[in-house]
Design an enzyme around this catalytic site. Structure first.
Site, PDB file in Angstrom:
ATOM      1  N   LYS A  63       0.841  -1.205   0.000  1.00  0.00           N
ATOM      2  CA  LYS A  63       0.000   0.000   0.000  1.00  0.00           C
ATOM      3  C   LYS A  63       0.878   1.257   0.000  1.00  0.00           C
ATOM      4  CE  LYS A  63      -3.669  -2.666   2.073  1.00  0.00           C
ATOM      5  NZ  LYS A  63      -4.365  -3.164   3.235  1.00  0.00           N
ATOM      6  N   GLN A  87      -4.816  -2.061   9.475  1.00  0.00           N
ATOM      7  CA  GLN A  87      -4.603  -3.341   8.787  1.00  0.00           C
ATOM      8  C   GLN A  87      -5.203  -4.486   9.602  1.00  0.00           C
ATOM      9  OE1 GLN A  87      -3.450  -3.700   5.725  1.00  0.00           O
ATOM     10  NE2 GLN A  87      -3.542  -5.925   5.775  1.00  0.00           N
ATOM     11  N   ASP A  91     -11.217   2.105   3.662  1.00  0.00           N
ATOM     12  CA  ASP A  91     -11.426   0.657   3.479  1.00  0.00           C
ATOM     13  C   ASP A  91     -12.899   0.338   3.209  1.00  0.00           C
ATOM     14  OD1 ASP A  91      -9.273  -1.141   3.609  1.00  0.00           O
ATOM     15  OD2 ASP A  91      -8.996  -0.756   5.755  1.00  0.00           O
TER      16      ASP A  91
END
Ligand code: GUN
Length: 296
Positions: free
Chosen positions: A54, A98, A121
């Site tokens: 990322k 994460q 997200d």
């Protein structure tokens, strides 16, 4: 007959190019660069690799990023305090925690602590709810990437029978919602299968579009699908293989070699859905910076 390959790597590169140009335009107008705050709890090797990917993607498109690495002993209170300080920091546009988290932390509480306007997200209940209502929102990156692939290759969805194997909150559930909504990209008749499904083949054999996100190598075999099916393989599984430099190779949830003979379209692993997930994250982060994801 052999299926046409859906090249996610190529489509992701096109998206990167577009996001990079948009970021440049945004900055030219006097705005600061979009900023993605990544939070990594613990040192799980797969999570370190994913967050590294990322970071690299951010560098590629000109988005600023920082990864905060926290001890896996951190309490839920301490973590939510950190998230709250990111929520109120005007220099941060997107926040990504994460997953998976250590087992003493509730992923639902942690996700809910994120300001939904920074939830790039698309995991926050506000975004999940708005997705179900077909309202503008941040969409979970992997299923959004799948929809982008179907669109790019002009694969019809409307009135098709889409079967989703796997009902996770990150992929399977939002995937089924995206396919079934009554909008310009949806309108599929959608079935969700999961580990409690009794006769998986009874469902997969009727699929016009089969999306597999079960995390089980070679789960889908040729005899489970019909001729001409579109196969989207979301699985990424490591299989021990001494002939490979790393001692393993990556395979999906679909037995690619046998299924490709029956399919009309198929995604490879690697190089299919995987690159699209990160590309969609870049798109969401730019949207967060522009604050244009929700109607004014
Ligand atoms: N872990 C595996 N996939 C994802 C993802 O898309 N986002 C986050 N935050 N964690 C993940």
């Amino acid at each position: 007959m052999s299926a046409e390959i859906i090249d996610g790597k190529m489509v992701a590169e096109l998206l990167y190019k577009r996001v990079k140009e948009d970021v440049q335009q945004w900055c030219k107008k006097g705005n600061r660069r979009p900023f993605l705050q990544v939070i990594l709890v613990g040192d799980e090797p797969a999570s370190i690799i994913y967050t590294g990917t990322k970071t690299k993607a951010c560098q590629q498109v000109g988005i600023e990023t920082d990864t905060m690495v926290l001890q896996d002993t951190i309490s839920e209170n301490e973590l939510t305090e950190i998230i709250h300080s990111c929520n109120t920091n005007y220099d941060i546009d997107g926040i990504l925690v994460q997953m998976p988290l250590p087992s003493h932390l509730s992923k639902y509480s942690v996700i809910e602590a994120i300001d939904h306007r920074k939830d790039v997200d698309g995991f926050h209940p506000m975004n999940v709810g708005r997705l179900s209502l077909d309202q503008p929102c941040f969409k979970s990156c992997t299923p959004a990437g799948v929809m982008e692939l179907l669109k790019y290759y002009s694969i019809p969805v409307k009135s098709k029978h889409a079967v989703v194997v796997g009902a996770s909150t990150i992929v399977g559930s939002p995937m089924a919602v995206m396919l079934s909504r009554e909008n310009s990209t949806g309108k599929a008749t959608t079935t969700i299968c999961h580990k409690y499904t009794r006769d998986l083949t009874a469902h997969t054999i009727g699929a016009d579009i089969l999306i597999v996100a079960a995390g089980q190598p070679n789960l889908i075999k040729a005899e489970m699908v019909k001729q001409g099916v579109v196969i989207i393989d979301v699985g990424i599984n490591r299989i021990a293989d001494e002939t490979h430099e790393k001692g393993y190779r990556l395979v999906g949830d679909v037995d690619f070699e046998s299924v490709r003979i029956k399919a009309s379209w198929i995604t490879p692993v690697p190089g299919g859905v995987g690159p699209m997930t990160v590309a969609m994250l870049m798109k969401n982060t730019l949207l967060a910076a522009k604050k244009s994801v929700y109607p004014k």
